[in-house]
Design a protein around this motif. Sequence first.
Motif, PDB file in Angstrom:
ATOM      1  N   THR A 119       3.795   8.547   7.914  1.00 56.65           N
ATOM      2  CA  THR A 119       2.900   8.172   9.029  1.00 56.65           C
ATOM      3  C   THR A 119       2.418   6.726   8.845  1.00 56.65           C
ATOM      4  OG1 THR A 119       1.510   9.653   7.731  1.00 56.65           O
ATOM      5  CG2 THR A 119       1.833  10.211  10.046  1.00 56.65           C
ATOM      6  N   ALA A 120       2.069   6.352   7.571  1.00 59.99           N
ATOM      7  CA  ALA A 120       1.555   4.989   7.338  1.00 59.99           C
ATOM      8  C   ALA A 120       2.578   3.957   7.787  1.00 59.99           C
ATOM      9  CB  ALA A 120       1.248   4.806   5.842  1.00 59.99           C
TER      10      ALA A 120
ATOM     11  N   LEU B 179       2.506  11.318   3.809  1.00 63.46           N
ATOM     12  CA  LEU B 179       1.491  10.333   4.274  1.00 63.46           C
ATOM     13  C   LEU B 179       2.161   8.984   4.526  1.00 63.46           C
ATOM     14  CD1 LEU B 179      -1.479  11.162   1.806  1.00 63.46           C
ATOM     15  CD2 LEU B 179      -0.870  12.194   3.992  1.00 63.46           C
TER      16      LEU B 179
ATOM     17  N   ILE C  75       3.308  15.482  -0.763  1.00 68.63           N
ATOM     18  CA  ILE C  75       2.303  15.100   0.257  1.00 68.63           C
ATOM     19  C   ILE C  75       2.225  13.576   0.411  1.00 68.63           C
ATOM     20  CG2 ILE C  75      -0.159  15.179   0.814  1.00 68.63           C
ATOM     21  CD1 ILE C  75      -0.219  17.954  -0.488  1.00 68.63           C
ATOM     22  N   PRO C  76       2.138  12.804  -0.677  1.00 72.44           N
ATOM     23  CA  PRO C  76       2.048  11.342  -0.461  1.00 72.44           C
ATOM     24  C   PRO C  76       3.226  10.820   0.350  1.00 72.44           C
ATOM     25  CG  PRO C  76       1.654  11.881  -2.761  1.00 72.44           C
ATOM     26  CD  PRO C  76       2.085  13.147  -2.101  1.00 72.44           C
TER      27      PRO C  76
ATOM     28  N   ILE D 109       1.897   7.135  -6.462  1.00 75.78           N
ATOM     29  CA  ILE D 109       0.881   8.073  -6.958  1.00 75.78           C
ATOM     30  C   ILE D 109       1.491   9.485  -7.033  1.00 75.78           C
ATOM     31  CG2 ILE D 109      -1.137   9.332  -6.125  1.00 75.78           C
ATOM     32  CD1 ILE D 109      -2.480   6.666  -5.587  1.00 75.78           C
TER      33      ILE D 109
ATOM     34  N   VAL E  94       0.851  -1.202   0.000  1.00 78.17           N
ATOM     35  CA  VAL E  94       0.000   0.000   0.000  1.00 78.17           C
ATOM     36  C   VAL E  94       0.886   1.252   0.000  1.00 78.17           C
ATOM     37  CG1 VAL E  94      -1.566   1.316   1.459  1.00 78.17           C
ATOM     38  CG2 VAL E  94      -1.927  -1.139   1.123  1.00 78.17           C
ATOM     39  N   ASN E  95       1.930   1.199   0.867  1.00 79.62           N
ATOM     40  CA  ASN E  95       2.801   2.396   0.946  1.00 79.62           C
ATOM     41  C   ASN E  95       3.444   2.671  -0.422  1.00 79.62           C
ATOM     42  OD1 ASN E  95       2.093   2.405   3.545  1.00 79.62           O
ATOM     43  ND2 ASN E  95       3.979   1.510   4.343  1.00 79.62           N
TER      44      ASN E  95
ATOM     45  N   ASP F  88       5.533  15.470  -6.103  1.00 79.24           N
ATOM     46  CA  ASP F  88       4.498  15.904  -5.132  1.00 79.24           C
ATOM     47  C   ASP F  88       4.862  15.353  -3.732  1.00 79.24           C
ATOM     48  OD1 ASP F  88       2.374  16.444  -3.602  1.00 79.24           O
ATOM     49  OD2 ASP F  88       0.849  15.520  -4.880  1.00 79.24           O
TER      50      ASP F  88
ATOM     51  N   LEU G  71       2.209   1.939  -3.275  1.00 75.88           N
ATOM     52  CA  LEU G  71       1.196   2.538  -4.164  1.00 75.88           C
ATOM     53  C   LEU G  71       1.063   4.024  -3.859  1.00 75.88           C
ATOM     54  CD1 LEU G  71      -1.167   1.898  -6.217  1.00 75.88           C
ATOM     55  CD2 LEU G  71      -2.646   1.871  -4.187  1.00 75.88           C
ATOM     56  N   LEU G  72       1.043   4.335  -2.556  1.00 73.39           N
ATOM     57  CA  LEU G  72       0.826   5.737  -2.142  1.00 73.39           C
ATOM     58  C   LEU G  72       1.951   6.621  -2.702  1.00 73.39           C
ATOM     59  CD1 LEU G  72      -1.336   7.091  -0.427  1.00 73.39           C
ATOM     60  CD2 LEU G  72       0.179   6.920   1.540  1.00 73.39           C
TER      61      LEU G  72
END
Lengths: 495, 114, 613, 196, 297
Positions: free
Chosen positions: B78-79, B75, B71-72, B47, B40-41, B69, B43-44
């Motif tokens: 933290t993930a 995120l 921001i991901p 993106i 998942v990370n 970018d 993928l994040l």
Amino acid sequence: MNGQYASLLIALPLLSAFFVPLIKGLGERGIKYYLAVITALQTGIAAWVFQQVYSTGKPIIVMAGGWKPPVGINLYIGHFAALFVLIVAVVSFFTAVFSIWSMKVQPIDKYAMLFLLLMLGATGMIATGDIFNLFVFMEITAISAYALTAYNKTGEAAEASLKYMILGGIGSSFFLIGVALIYGSLGTLNMAQIAQLAGNMNPTVAQVGLALIVFGLAVEAELFPLNAWAPDAYQAAPHAITVMFSAFVVKAGLYATARLLYLMQAVGSWHDVLKLLVAMATLTVVVAEFAALRQKDVKRMIAYSSISQVGMIAFALALGSQAGVDAGVFHMVNHAVVKALLFLGVGYVGIKLGGTAMENFQGLGKRMPLTAFALTIGSLAAVGIPLFNIFWSKVRILIAGVEAGYTWGVALILGASVVEAVYYLRFIHAMWFAGEGERMREGLAISLILLLLAALVIVIGIYPDYIWSLAQKAGSDIFNVGQYIKNVPLMEVGA
Amino acid sequence: MISVYYFGAISLILIGLYAVLVKKNVLKMLIGLSIMETGVNLLLVSIGYISGRSAPILSEGIGPNQAVDPIPQALVLTAIVIGVATTAMALSVAIILYGKYGTLNVEEIRRLRG
Amino acid sequence: MNEILIILFTPLLAGVLAWAFDFRGVREVIGLIGAAVPLAYLVKLYPAVIEKPVDYALTVGGFTLQFQLGTMSWYFAAVASLVGLAMAFGLVATSRSGYDWLFALMSFTGVLGVFLSQDFIGFFLLWELMTFASFMMVLKRNRHESLKYFVLSVIGAYAMLLAIGILYARTGALDFETIRQALIIDVSLGTIGKGETILLFTLFLTAFGVKAGAVPLHVWAPGAYSETDQSYTAFFSGALSKAGVYGILLIYMLMGYKLYAELGTFHGHLTFAYVIAWIGAITVVVASFLAVLQEDIRKLFAYSSVGQVGYILLAFGVGSPLGFAGGLFHVLSHAIFKGLFWLVTAAIILQTGRTRFRDMGGLAEKMPFTFAMGLIAVLSLAGIPPMAGFASKWLIYEAAIQAHMPLVAGAIFLGSGLAFAYVVRFLYGVWFGQRPSELEDVKEAPLPLLLAMTILAIPNLVFGVAPGVVTGYINRILMGDVVGGDYYRLVTQTGTYNALLVSTALVIGLAIAGLVYLYGAKARRVPVTDTYQSGNPVTEEFNLSIRRNFYRPLAEALEFWLRYSWDRFYERLAKLSEDFADALRQAFYNGNVQSYSWYLAIVLLILALWGVL
Amino acid sequence: MSEIGNDGVISYELKEFKLFEPLFKWARKKSLWIVAFCTGCGGIEIPPLATARYDFERFGIMPNPSPRMGDLFLITGYVTPKTLKRIIITYEMMQDPKYILAHGSCPINGGVYWDSYNVVKQLDRYIPVDVAIAGCMPRPEAVMDGIMEMMRRIEDGTADGWKRYRENYEYYRRNQDELFGEGWREKEARRWLAWI
Amino acid sequence: MIDWKLILEVIGILLYATFMGFIFMGIERKAMARIQRRVGPPLYQPIIDTLKLLGKKESISHGFIYDFGPVFALGASIAALLFIPIANFQLFSSNADLIVVAYLLEVPMLGIMLGAMSSGNPFSAVGVQRGLLTMVAMQLPYGLALIALIQHWGTFKLSEIVALQGAQGWSVTVPALLIAMIVFDIVFQAMLGLEPFDIITAPAEISMGPMVEYGGKHAAILFTQHAVQIFAETAFFAVLFLGGASNLLELLIKQIAVLFIAIFVASIYPRFTIDQAAKFFWKWPTILGIIAVLLTV
């Protein structure tokens, strides 16, 4: 802006949680009283916020770090959030007082920390205005919930916690995928902006994103196939924690689902998701009720009943009509009160008589009349007898359901609530008209709480107008997203 | 624009899911879980990637529209932390389970049922 | 006007107070006041109700509950409060705890609310309250019967809620008046299709059928009526079953025209009315046959009560104004004679503590007053002319035959024959024949119970001799001169019945026979043992009476039909569904984390497939 | 009114029909109902009387199963103590103007069973016999003649067996108790209890 | 205001009916005897029997209800009689209709049952049970026959039925009502308690059934009641199916005709057992009744 005090709602539990190890020296009793004081403080703040929001009618927006929303993370405490944060605080206060007496397992400071983190997580999920922030608060709640489920250190507790962890982990990962997809196509994480831009996403990504988000939250909100962990977690957790689970942890998940669902109204396949959710919700109600029919353990029985009532709330929220959402919120409030009463009562009996098997409840009326009376009021309310509070919300949900065209769904739910009536009334018969026992002394504090909650149930039952008006305001807060977008001061930043 | 990294991320997620669904041993399930989280990370992060741009460290040469970018990536940080926390908690619970049940086979850990 | 509020909620208030102040003297006084107030106010409001119905609206939880005291609701409320007052006096003697008072008076409020309410939410709320209160009365004594009763009536109530929802969805209104208009307009609009009207009709029919005890749904009645405090059963079967019948009237009032438009007619009768008539007829026959074969006094009266309510259903099913008049009159007469029967049973059980016919006998000398009351009730139920029971049954006969429903009328004949049989069975089993030695010291029933019986016996005689009084009021309800004649005569197009003359003829006959009797030799009293047993000497130990399965030949004649019983069918159904629930639980929650994660994977698969389609 | 007199003798005043006595006497004569109680070998002699040849129904005689309604009590043949107990109970149940017609010689003097241990030699000592028909089972004509004689006696009032039974009830009672022993009714009834 | 003419009529009819009732019972016994080629008792034999019973010097009682039973039965029969239009005397018949009379004819049964039950004799208890079962069994065909009649003539009032029959010919002439009459005749047999259905007072089996404990004046009352009942039922039969009568003689002939049908049937058939009777009543007469009812609707 005096609204900033609202941020204390998040800050206070966080700080006091980390402050706990420092005061470990005060000894077990000291920590428990400290816990009660903190939760009392939190209730005070929540009440003050509730009063301000409902008097001025405008939601309180708290910007983290002063940044304007699309860039910064904002807390949006509207009508719903104000109401529910107050409920979270009050229930936590009651459970804190209950755990002063009931908590015997030793590392009490760990318990206090996790307790506060759980409360923090739930409050955060309800108040946040940003989906990733929602994910973070959800994880905080989840992790503290895993820990608290395993807190009793028995085999069953560990097993329940493991199940909760694995299913919760899968759920939250897919939720994160959903968030990633939405961020990928819209470039923003702020709920208000998502609502604005949701229309021009390309349909497949929007559809998959929404589906995954709803799937992730559905695991938390215990919808049918995904709630296999819930009964074990409720049963194995300490009695005080089960009250918190059923009263607001599940509700936070439900609120998040509803909020995100109605935000993404503009998405093409929105109605199909609604139909899927209605189907899952009806199945939840039916399966949970059937599962509760022949339960030997009263706590597990009430856990199933709580899951089915939550399923009914999900059914109401997924109807897609204003009346449905209002009824769902009204049922959330009623359900919180009734389930808190029931689980507190069962927990109290569980500790006093050792174990919550049905045999201990035989002839409870003779042994602990006050608790038995409170439990009877709770079960009668849960069944939906008139002059008690759940009757009003159940009638509203079912009428809204038929109005929204789901006649078969309503018929199934009615059939399930017949089953619910059967096992609750068997429970009442076991308490009052079977078994013997001489009268035991019942604790003052606990009986006071139980009777207060029972009185609350009856008062709402006889005069539901005030709570209904609150529910209507809170329902409209979720439902009309246009108002929500207007309230959030969006900074005009390129997509 | 479906970049190749998405396929990697999704396959990682599926492998993790496969492990959780099929493996009988609790530890293997937890490993599967963490694989899924890394998927998942990935993928994040992927993106946020804009091809041909450098890491989002603002220095004199790289402005907001030269960098990827950011921001991901924030995120993902933290993930990852959350992933670590859940895995740690899960492993400690697994230890208690082994202590109490004497086995790690998921089939036997079924006292709470029905 | 808040008189309606007082009528409605004094019983509930009195019940709560009686439960709170649970002391011997206080509880009874509060209970009596609570039960007497509705009747007093109803009588006070009678003149007002005659001109214009009294209205009252109450807003609770966003709903507006409208209550209206019209001529019809006044009639039903008066019947219920009369039986309620008698019940209260009965409870003074038979109940020992505030629990009974609380739930008896709560069901009293529920029933009054059902009759007075003018909108569906109030109707449903008070209907549920009534069901719950009567259920709690039965729960105290027998769990199985009470659960059977509660499940069936809750299924009925929820069927009604579904129907209310559909109506609300279609007409957007909840109060009766707007729904009625909307449905009449809807006949031309046609928004509610034929299938949906039939669904609505069946839902309402199940709801009211359960409460009235129509055949397939009557299974709860014997258990519930016999397993509770008998003086409460007087109210339970006297007034609560009338709520079901009132509901049938409601179907006529609200959906009558719509049902006619959708379902048309069948051999000249309204199809839906024909269905109700046949349900009533089957209830009469089946319940009466079962009543005759019962061994327990309470079961006998329970089945008989179900049968008598079948008469009312039948009368309303006939559909002609005379049918309604007959049905309404039978509502009153059933309430009084059945209430009286239950009070007599309460007295018997209170004094002897026995409920089976085989342990009772020869009580006529020991409890003369109760016996006299029992005889009045017997005459009234069997339909012997000078009694109220006959007048209402006569009207139902007239209506049924006039409306060319011969087989239904045949069912009434068979039903009344069976009624005669089981009522005499009661007389023989309890009052006459040899008295078992343990019952030697039985005393007469306590005063309050006797008072309760007189309250219900007097109307039996008064309305029997002067049925015109009741039909006069019923004409006012049906807004037309349906049943002619003055106080003592009932005149319809095809028949007359002069109650006074019939009574005087009976008196003359009795006088003549009395003279013949007095002329003969003075009769000397002879003990029971001096009886002809083909010359054998007889002592006290001989069993000189047949008290066990009195109607064995009938049971043999009906042997074929008695193999099937609704009761066993429902028990098996309940057990089946409970096992299914258990199997579902074991299958789904099997405790294995792996299978749980498979459930998640399956949902993901569904989402994926759904996403692709 | 009836009250239990000394040692069980029931004494009560009887109805005196002053005005209609001759009418009732005629009615009693013309409608004699036979209590269906056949003892001994004569029982089979009664049905021929009811057939077309003799037809006692012409005189209003009708067999009636219930003693309460019966008037004429036919003792048709030898009487054993066991039967005598039933006869006495049934006789006492019959209502008052009641007559006994004894058939054959056995009731008179034991007849063929004169020396038998188990036959009641002289019936008259236990119950008052009004008319006795001689012959070891008299032919139907003799029985008809006996009935005619009974009707004549009723007509002129001499058939007063019931009055004799009532007046000297102690005599009969003593003889009965002598034969059966004191309180024989309860003993007899208790013997049957085992079967019921 | 007192209508002397009516009172005289009532007293006259009552005496006439009782007398004729006894004569009918006499005819019954005489006809049975003649069928068996016996001489048979004189016609007025029942009057003698009643006088003899009334003339009994003592009578016993098992309690108040034991005495009240026969008195109530006789009273009810007399009341029932007053509501049937006897030939040209419309006594009270304008005030009551078919259903009231049908019920009044059944009330005496309750009186007898009351008395029999309180006598505490097992035979009378079995008699009561059989009486009630016969009544229950015959109720359905009886009702169907009456319904067919009412539906055909469209009115309940007896006087109107007689008038209509006068105008349009007797009910028997109508085919549907002929079937109804057959059904009614079978039921009539049970109402009179004659041979195939004399299960109630089965002389050999349970010694006079309910009346086993009755003697003396109680039996006299019951006999008078039976007499009035026979007269009332035959008159009812005549009024319903044979077009009533303009004068007493015509009524008498019709009554005797009806009676003879019953006697002929009675003297042939052996006795039914009670459950056979119930099964029989619910098979043939009911089917015929349903046919009659469906034909006339």
